[in-house]
Write an enzyme that holds these catalytic residues in place. Structure first.
Site, PDB file in Angstrom:
ATOM      1  N   ASP A   1     -13.768  39.265 -28.352  1.00  0.00           N
ATOM      2  CA  ASP A   1     -13.219  37.953 -28.038  1.00  0.00           C
ATOM      3  C   ASP A   1     -14.345  37.133 -27.419  1.00  0.00           C
ATOM      4  O   ASP A   1     -14.976  37.572 -26.453  1.00  0.00           O
ATOM      5  CB  ASP A   1     -12.079  38.127 -27.022  1.00  0.00           C
ATOM      6  CG  ASP A   1     -10.949  37.157 -27.235  1.00  0.00           C
ATOM      7  OD1 ASP A   1     -11.234  35.952 -27.310  1.00  0.00           O
ATOM      8  OD2 ASP A   1      -9.787  37.604 -27.309  1.00  0.00           O
TER       9      ASP A   1
ATOM     10  N   ASP B   1      -0.326  36.020 -26.489  1.00  0.00           N
ATOM     11  CA  ASP B   1       0.145  34.764 -25.886  1.00  0.00           C
ATOM     12  C   ASP B   1       1.585  34.434 -26.268  1.00  0.00           C
ATOM     13  O   ASP B   1       2.130  33.438 -25.790  1.00  0.00           O
ATOM     14  CB  ASP B   1      -0.736  33.593 -26.347  1.00  0.00           C
ATOM     15  CG  ASP B   1      -2.153  33.700 -25.824  1.00  0.00           C
ATOM     16  OD1 ASP B   1      -2.336  34.186 -24.694  1.00  0.00           O
ATOM     17  OD2 ASP B   1      -3.079  33.296 -26.557  1.00  0.00           O
TER      18      ASP B   1
HETATM   19  C1  GLC Z   1      -6.390  31.375 -25.522  1.00  0.00           C
HETATM   20  C2  GLC Z   1      -6.073  32.808 -25.167  1.00  0.00           C
HETATM   21  C3  GLC Z   1      -5.189  32.821 -23.968  1.00  0.00           C
HETATM   22  C4  GLC Z   1      -5.927  32.174 -22.830  1.00  0.00           C
HETATM   23  C5  GLC Z   1      -6.406  30.774 -23.207  1.00  0.00           C
HETATM   24  C6  GLC Z   1      -7.425  30.261 -22.251  1.00  0.00           C
HETATM   25  O1  GLC Z   1      -5.281  30.679 -25.931  1.00  0.00           O
HETATM   26  O2  GLC Z   1      -5.521  33.470 -26.272  1.00  0.00           O
HETATM   27  O3  GLC Z   1      -4.763  34.101 -23.620  1.00  0.00           O
HETATM   28  O4  GLC Z   1      -5.120  32.105 -21.704  1.00  0.00           O
HETATM   29  O5  GLC Z   1      -7.027  30.756 -24.465  1.00  0.00           O
HETATM   30  O6  GLC Z   1      -8.634  30.953 -22.404  1.00  0.00           O
END
Ligand code: GLC
Length: 537
Positions: free
Chosen positions: A104, A331
């Site tokens: 990620d 999410d």
């Molecule tokens: C993305 C991620 C989420 C995170 C957000 C801020 O949407 O998937 O989990 O809170 O970005 O980085």
């Protein structure tokens, strides 16, 4: 380049991606939180399941205000998860098994504890001041514009020391980087290079569509469709704070770096309508390889809506743009909780038989459901900041359920989030040997994908849809043809195969024991049944 059908498709086109949330996959060191050595212990399982690539949510040093999406060092590992040596060992093991690892990458914002931000906020003339988005207050002292933060409240935070506001699209602990600054671009490309040189096979790029904001800082307009149950962020349409044309130059630069290595992949997290989403493939496919397609997450589970969405997407894809599909992620509520456990079997069949790369969220393969979290145990800032809206993401991030042992085999101690109450009945160990289980269904679908090129490189042709059914054919040119018929309702349904001249044999049904039957002219389907039919010709 056009791929000749006889060529072996690239791994990220033919393989299935498995997303795991590292805090919740396997705890090896007994602190209640998952770690890298834990992931390594479970590679046998992932290989047995038949996925190709593992995408791990962030594992870097972080104060954990947003559970790792607030990074304070991009080129190290958080001690909670292990060390760089553990990482190298995991990667080597993954590669030795012919699997791939996707990291990620969170380029839009850092932690407010990142040394870059500490410098930036130290004074107005610090060389890194312009690495973040600093703006003066309006004359009356108020925020520079009306932009809102995704986790609640305004997107601007006042800094007493230097008397300016900084912008944060998420938490105030996650200041946004200024991607118009070439130094920021260089710094993040170096981060990517660090991991690519170490051997990672690609990145899932966090909030790719956020990376550049309007140069004039114009106010976002109100959202006429806002409803009170939605997050406060949705009160406005983020037309100036996201999806700006210049973002594509950045994506292209990142992609160009990946292209200097062999067979690396860039996946973009992008929540946008289809016609905008597909622009992230870039001109002549010089952008993201896979802009995440979240339609199966965001749309209501209704046959007509889903069928239309599949066709809209297929029609909107640029030439050579490779499709992809997702049912759940860290999410969003889990698929089994959104549509029910029986329909989740139909969803699995849809995910794994559509054209394009599927991403499978850990635990969905055993039908894990959202776990209700007592109020005083909620951890997710999105849930805590908007307590009346039930927006916490914790329920979909609970520990993987491995077996009926204490703490479901996830950890020797009490896990960081509670386990599902039914973990003793819903777990990998039990489902492995049960031919009727969700896990067995997923495994058979994965085996079918591997065995039959029709499912990977084959064409997609819609056949028929109504208020209950979706059906389509997957066909390898000059090879086999498969018909997929999915009943998206709990009622029985009839598929009129005869009038379409379709004949064949059911090779897989979501209903246990209902395969190995012929396709009938008037084919009855049970409620919540999906079938894969091998067509006679
Ligand atoms: C993305 C991620 C989420 C995170 C957000 C801020 O949407 O998937 O989990 O809170 O970005 O980085």
């Amino acid at each position: 380049m056009k791929e000749a059908p006889t060529q072996t498709p690239l791994w990220w086109k033919s393989g299935v991606i498995y997303q795991l949330y590292p805090r919740s996959f396997q705890d090896a060191n007994g602190d209640g939180v998952g770690d890298l050595r834990g992931i390594q212990q479970r590679l046998d399982y992932l290989q047995w399941l038949g996925v190709k690539a593992v995408w791990i949510s962030p594992i870097y040093p972080s104060p954990m205000a947003d559970f790792g999406y607030d990074i304070s060092d991009y080129t190290d590992i958080h001690p909670l998860f292990g060390t760089l040596a553990d990482f190298d060992a995991l990667l080597a093991d993954i590669h030795a098994r012919g699997l791939k690892l996707i990291l990620d990458l969170v380029p839009n914002h850092t932690s407010d504890k990142h040394p870059w931000f500490l410098e930036s906020r130290s004074s107005k003339d610090n060389p890194k001041r312009n690495w973040y988005l600093w703006r003066d207050a309006k004359e009356d002292g108020s925020v520079p514009n009306n932009w809102l933060a995704a986790f609640g409240g305004p997107a601007w935070e006042w800094d007493e020391v230097t008397q300016q506001y900084y912008y944060h699209a998420f938490l105030k602990e996650q200041p946004d980087l200024n991607w118009r600054n070439p130094e920021v671009q260089e710094a993040m490309l170096k981060v990517m290079q660090f991991w690519l040189d170490r051997g990672v096979d690609g990145f899932r790029v966090d909030v790719m569509w956020h990376m550049i904001k309007d140069g004039q800082w114009r106010d976002n307009p109100p959202n006429p469709d806002y409803k009170p149950h939605m997050g406060t962020y949705d009160q406005l349409l983020p037309v100036y704070s996201t999806d700006q044309p210049e973002v594509h130059d950045l994506v292209r630069r990142m992609r160009a770096l990946l292209d200097r290595y062999t067979e690396r992949v860039m996946i973009g997290e992008i929540y946008l309508p289809i016609h905008k989403l597909v622009t992230y493939y870039g001109v002549d496919n010089t952008g993201a390889h896979l802009p995440f397609n979240f339609q199966l997450i965001t749309l209501p589970w209704n046959a007509a809506t889903i069928a239309a969405a599949i066709n809209e997407y297929e029609g909107a894809l640029p030439l050579e743009g490779w499709p992809n599909w997702v049912l759940s992620n860290h999410d969003q509520p889990r698929i089994a909780s959104r549509i029910g456990s029986d329909q989740a079997r139909v969803a699995a069949m849809l995910l794994l038989t559509l054209r394009g790369t599927p991403t499978l969220y850990y635990g969905d393969e055993i039908g894990m459901r959202d776990v209700p979290i007592p109020w005083n145990q909620i951890q997710d800032p999105q849930g805590l900041n908007m307590p009346d809206k039930n927006l916490s993401r914790d329920p979909a991030r609970t520990p993987m359920q491995w077996d009926a042992m204490v703490h479901a085999g996830f950890s020797a101690v009490r896990p960081w989030l509670p386990l599902e109450r039914h973990a003793g009945q819903r777990n990998v160990a039990l489902q492995r040997n049960d031919p009727g289980s969700m896990l067995s269904l997923y495994r058979r679908l994965l085996q079918l994908r591997h065995a039959e090129r029709a499912f990977t490189i084959g064409n997609y042709t819609p056949v028929y849809g109504d208020h209950q059914l979706i059906s389509y054919i997957r066909e390898e040119i000059g090879g086999k043809r498969f018909l997929i018929v999915l009943n998206l309702t709990h009622r029985t349904a009839l598929f009129r195969a005869g009038e379409r001249g379709l004949k064949g044999t059911v090779v897989l049904s979501t209903v246990v024991g209902a395969d190995d039957r012929d396709l009938e002219a008037l084919m009855p389907l049970e409620g919540d049944e999906g079938i894969v039919v091998k067509l006679d010709s």
